[in-house]
Design a protein around this motif. Structure first.
Motif, mmCIF file in Angstrom:
data_model
loop_
_atom_site.group_PDB
_atom_site.id
_atom_site.type_symbol
_atom_site.label_atom_id
_atom_site.label_comp_id
_atom_site.label_asym_id
_atom_site.label_seq_id
_atom_site.Cartn_x
_atom_site.Cartn_y
_atom_site.Cartn_z
ATOM 1 N N ALA A 182 27.180 39.231 13.823
ATOM 2 C CA ALA A 182 26.573 38.573 12.682
ATOM 3 C C ALA A 182 25.915 37.584 13.203
ATOM 4 N N ARG A 183 25.576 37.492 14.109
ATOM 5 C CA ARG A 183 24.661 36.542 14.800
ATOM 6 C C ARG A 183 23.182 37.049 14.621
ATOM 7 N N ARG A 184 23.582 38.898 15.055
ATOM 8 C CA ARG A 184 22.090 39.660 15.003
ATOM 9 C C ARG A 184 21.859 39.501 13.182
ATOM 10 N N GLN A 185 22.042 39.298 12.823
ATOM 11 C CA GLN A 185 21.919 39.171 10.998
ATOM 12 C C GLN A 185 21.271 38.031 10.486
ATOM 13 N N GLU A 186 21.701 37.142 11.248
ATOM 14 C CA GLU A 186 21.215 36.016 10.997
ATOM 15 C C GLU A 186 19.894 35.867 12.014
ATOM 16 N N TRP A 187 19.830 36.146 12.790
ATOM 17 C CA TRP A 187 18.209 36.338 13.145
ATOM 18 C C TRP A 187 17.717 37.147 12.617
ATOM 19 N N GLU A 188 17.594 38.112 12.160
ATOM 20 C CA GLU A 188 16.995 38.838 11.605
ATOM 21 C C GLU A 188 16.962 38.306 9.874
ATOM 22 N N HIS A 189 17.612 37.688 9.586
ATOM 23 C CA HIS A 189 17.567 36.951 8.070
ATOM 24 C C HIS A 189 16.448 36.060 8.485
ATOM 25 N N ARG A 190 16.645 35.105 9.633
ATOM 26 C CA ARG A 190 15.279 33.623 9.787
ATOM 27 C C ARG A 190 14.171 34.819 10.125
ATOM 28 N N MET A 191 14.239 36.100 11.215
ATOM 29 C CA MET A 191 12.786 36.150 11.769
ATOM 30 C C MET A 191 12.197 37.254 9.980
ATOM 31 N N ARG A 192 12.761 36.953 9.353
ATOM 32 C CA ARG A 192 11.807 38.045 7.928
ATOM 33 C C ARG A 192 11.422 36.711 6.972
ATOM 34 N N ALA A 193 12.239 35.157 7.380
ATOM 35 C CA ALA A 193 12.447 34.357 6.634
ATOM 36 C C ALA A 193 10.497 33.714 7.376
ATOM 37 N N LEU A 194 10.882 34.141 8.640
ATOM 38 C CA LEU A 194 9.284 33.228 9.119
ATOM 39 C C LEU A 194 8.637 34.633 9.255
ATOM 40 N N HIS A 195 8.045 35.169 8.627
ATOM 41 C CA HIS A 195 7.570 36.827 8.170
ATOM 42 C C HIS A 195 6.192 36.219 6.900
ATOM 43 N N THR A 196 7.655 35.664 6.148
ATOM 44 C CA THR A 196 7.433 35.543 4.869
ATOM 45 C C THR A 196 6.881 34.188 4.925
ATOM 46 N N GLU A 197 6.715 33.550 5.144
ATOM 47 C CA GLU A 197 6.107 31.565 5.667
ATOM 48 C C GLU A 197 4.800 32.106 6.214
ATOM 49 N N VAL A 198 4.740 33.097 7.342
ATOM 50 C CA VAL A 198 3.463 33.217 8.010
ATOM 51 C C VAL A 198 2.574 34.346 6.763
ATOM 52 N N ALA A 199 2.672 34.753 6.153
ATOM 53 C CA ALA A 199 2.573 35.287 5.436
ATOM 54 C C ALA A 199 1.523 34.935 4.340
ATOM 55 N N ARG A 200 3.006 34.007 3.451
ATOM 56 C CA ARG A 200 1.862 32.907 2.474
ATOM 57 C C ARG A 200 1.422 32.280 3.353
ATOM 58 N N GLY A 201 1.099 31.402 4.591
ATOM 59 C CA GLY A 201 0.322 30.936 5.131
ATOM 60 C C GLY A 201 -1.112 31.353 5.110
ATOM 61 N N ARG A 202 -1.530 33.000 5.730
ATOM 62 C CA ARG A 202 -1.536 33.768 5.446
ATOM 63 C C ARG A 202 -2.778 34.408 3.729
ATOM 64 N N ARG A 203 -1.932 33.581 2.742
ATOM 65 C CA ARG A 203 -2.825 34.097 1.953
ATOM 66 C C ARG A 203 -3.322 32.895 1.285
ATOM 67 N N ASP A 204 -2.853 31.815 1.674
ATOM 68 C CA ASP A 204 -3.725 30.276 1.455
ATOM 69 C C ASP A 204 -4.723 30.015 2.104
ATOM 70 N N ARG A 205 -4.370 30.795 2.730
ATOM 71 C CA ARG A 205 -6.342 30.369 3.663
ATOM 72 C C ARG A 205 -7.293 31.187 3.537
ATOM 73 N N GLN A 206 -6.539 32.214 3.038
ATOM 74 C CA GLN A 206 -7.800 33.410 2.810
ATOM 75 C C GLN A 206 -8.477 32.769 1.840
ATOM 76 N N GLY A 207 -7.111 31.695 0.679
ATOM 77 C CA GLY A 207 -7.499 31.568 -1.367
ATOM 78 C C GLY A 207 -8.355 30.621 -0.574
ATOM 79 N N ASN A 208 -8.217 29.954 0.093
ATOM 80 C CA ASN A 208 -9.160 28.375 0.072
ATOM 81 C C ASN A 208 -10.883 29.063 0.759
ATOM 82 N N GLU A 209 -10.867 30.204 1.022
ATOM 83 C CA GLU A 209 -12.219 30.175 1.932
ATOM 84 C C GLU A 209 -13.280 30.665 0.594
#
Length: 114
Positions: free
Chosen positions: A87-114
């Motif tokens: 259960a702890r492993r699944q919770e952290w995997e979910h958090r890591m996927r969400a973090l990955h999504t936010e990082v990717a979204r931030g990259r897209r946003d920065r690339q779109g502003n350039e």
């Protein structure tokens, strides 16, 4: 004994390196108490106490064979800990996927502003 008490007993039992060594030996198959005692550099009364802790935690079963006591691993004793860790492993995997999504979204946003 509730699930957390059972988990505490198992984790306490596995916290000791001598007991972990005994559990590892038992994962291969049944072993007499004397054989388990030969694995660790402690006197027989200490071995008996370690085996008692493992038995009380539900990690091993014992049976008599004449004057010998034969121990075997009870993997079911680890089920509660495994379920809790999963259960702890699944919770952290979910958090890591969400973090990955936010990082990717931030990259897209920065690339779109350039």
């Amino acid at each position: 004994m509730d699930i957390f008490q059972a988990m505490d007993a198992v984790l306490h039992a596995l916290a000791d390196p001598h007991r972990r060594l005994m559990v590892e030996a038992l994962s291969v198959g049944e072993t007499a108490a004397g054989g388990l005692g030969a694995l660790v550099p402690i006197a027989q009364p200490g071995v008996s106490r370690h085996l008692s802790v493992l038995r009380e935690a539900g990690l091993v079963d014992v049976r008599r064979d004449g004057q010998r006591r034969i121990y075997r691993l009870r993997p079911q004793g680890l089920v509660e800990v495994d379920d809790w860790l999963d259960a702890r492993r699944q919770e952290w995997e979910h958090r890591m996927r969400a973090l990955h999504t936010e990082v990717a979204r931030g990259r897209r946003d920065r690339q779109g502003n350039e």
